[in-house]
Write a protein that holds these residues in place. Sequence first.
Motif, PDB file in Angstrom:
ATOM      1  N   GLY A 136       3.891   4.320   1.860  1.00 15.54           N
ATOM      2  CA  GLY A 136       3.075   3.485   0.980  1.00 15.54           C
ATOM      3  C   GLY A 136       2.633   4.167  -0.295  1.00 15.54           C
ATOM      4  O   GLY A 136       1.773   3.642  -1.015  1.00 15.54           O
ATOM      5  N   SER A 194      -0.412  -5.885  -1.226  1.00 12.15           N
ATOM      6  CA  SER A 194       0.589  -4.925  -1.706  1.00 12.15           C
ATOM      7  C   SER A 194       1.934  -5.589  -1.985  1.00 12.15           C
ATOM      8  O   SER A 194       2.611  -5.256  -2.958  1.00 12.15           O
ATOM      9  CB  SER A 194       0.779  -3.799  -0.686  1.00 12.15           C
ATOM     10  N   GLU A 252       3.446  -0.252   3.987  1.00  9.90           N
ATOM     11  CA  GLU A 252       3.776   1.168   4.115  1.00  9.90           C
ATOM     12  C   GLU A 252       4.998   1.371   5.008  1.00  9.90           C
ATOM     13  O   GLU A 252       5.767   2.301   4.835  1.00  9.90           O
ATOM     14  CB  GLU A 252       2.583   1.949   4.690  1.00  9.90           C
TER      15      GLU A 252
END
Length: 362
Positions: free
Chosen positions: A13, A102, A202
């Motif tokens: 990540g 993300s 991640e």
Amino acid sequence: MQLYLNQVYFGQGAYGVQEAASIYFGKDIQELNLAESALLAGLPRAPNRYSPFVDVARAYRRRATVLYRMVDCGFITQDEEKETNYYPLPFEKHQLRKSQGSYFVEYLRQILEPKYGSYALFKGGLKIYTTLDLKMQKIAEKALADKLDEFDEIKKRESKEPEETELEEMGEVTERRVQGAIVALHPATGQIRVMVGGREFEESQFNRAVQAKRQPGSAFKPFIYTAAIDTGYTVVNPIEDSPVAYYNDGINWKLLSNTTDLSDIDPEIVKNINPENIWIPQNYKGTFRGRILLRDALAYSINVCAVKMLDRIRPTTAAGYAEKMGIKSPLEKTLSLALGSSVLTTGNNFSLWSAGKPGYQN
């Protein structure tokens, strides 16, 4: 080079060398020693493959390769290389504060970077305003993770065999976890409010919300009925929910029988047809309602009615309407289109039914 190091992916990540230093070593980039710097320098080529948290032996070999090249280029001496090769690898990942959205951030980067360039995006001080709802995003991320964990646990209990149990106790079973995605759009504008592309960014940067291809299934039926109404049908036109069978003549699917056992067809004719060229559509519950209204056929998502309607207006017509309404993926212009047989992305599946401009086009 500075731009590259500030945005390249280092695994776990970590985007950019500063974030990588924090995750792998819990340090600022300026505090790294030669061994730590060499490890990071070897990661971008294959971040997960060379990660010390994934394969220690491979990480050692990769760092040794970097050090060897540094000697070869005159940056360090052979004594420094030898000493640094004995330096231990990190064994504990340092957690950064987990950021939300993300997958959405990376989705934006892929759109904006080609348009504005890396320098403007990462160094230009741009202010980027999005439609993501962080409260909804947080709820969606937790809901997806919880439900996928629950599903995995159920499947694990159902499929566990004695041999697998023994291996598990010995720590030799690699856990395989199911993945998923969530996309939520504002119905009036098509704005993206939630995007979750998988369990953990991640672990996997593959964004299943916009990259994975899936069959839309019954979500494709509204295209068929939209085309039907636009070509003269009304919502109160009757349609038969009754058995039907089709055969493929090598070019198109054609009506073969109005039964599921082909009892109304001469057996000699049936004998000459390859069974693989016969298709008998089924409803979800395997039952038929008889004559119903078009609006009810759509409301109850009846498979056979959708296939019959598509046969009437022809697949090319329905596919044309789907393309006009935003579908960019190739569509197979055949009767199975009624059941959503052509693959689309998750985002494309849902963005089409918002009143505003679609958030995706794929």
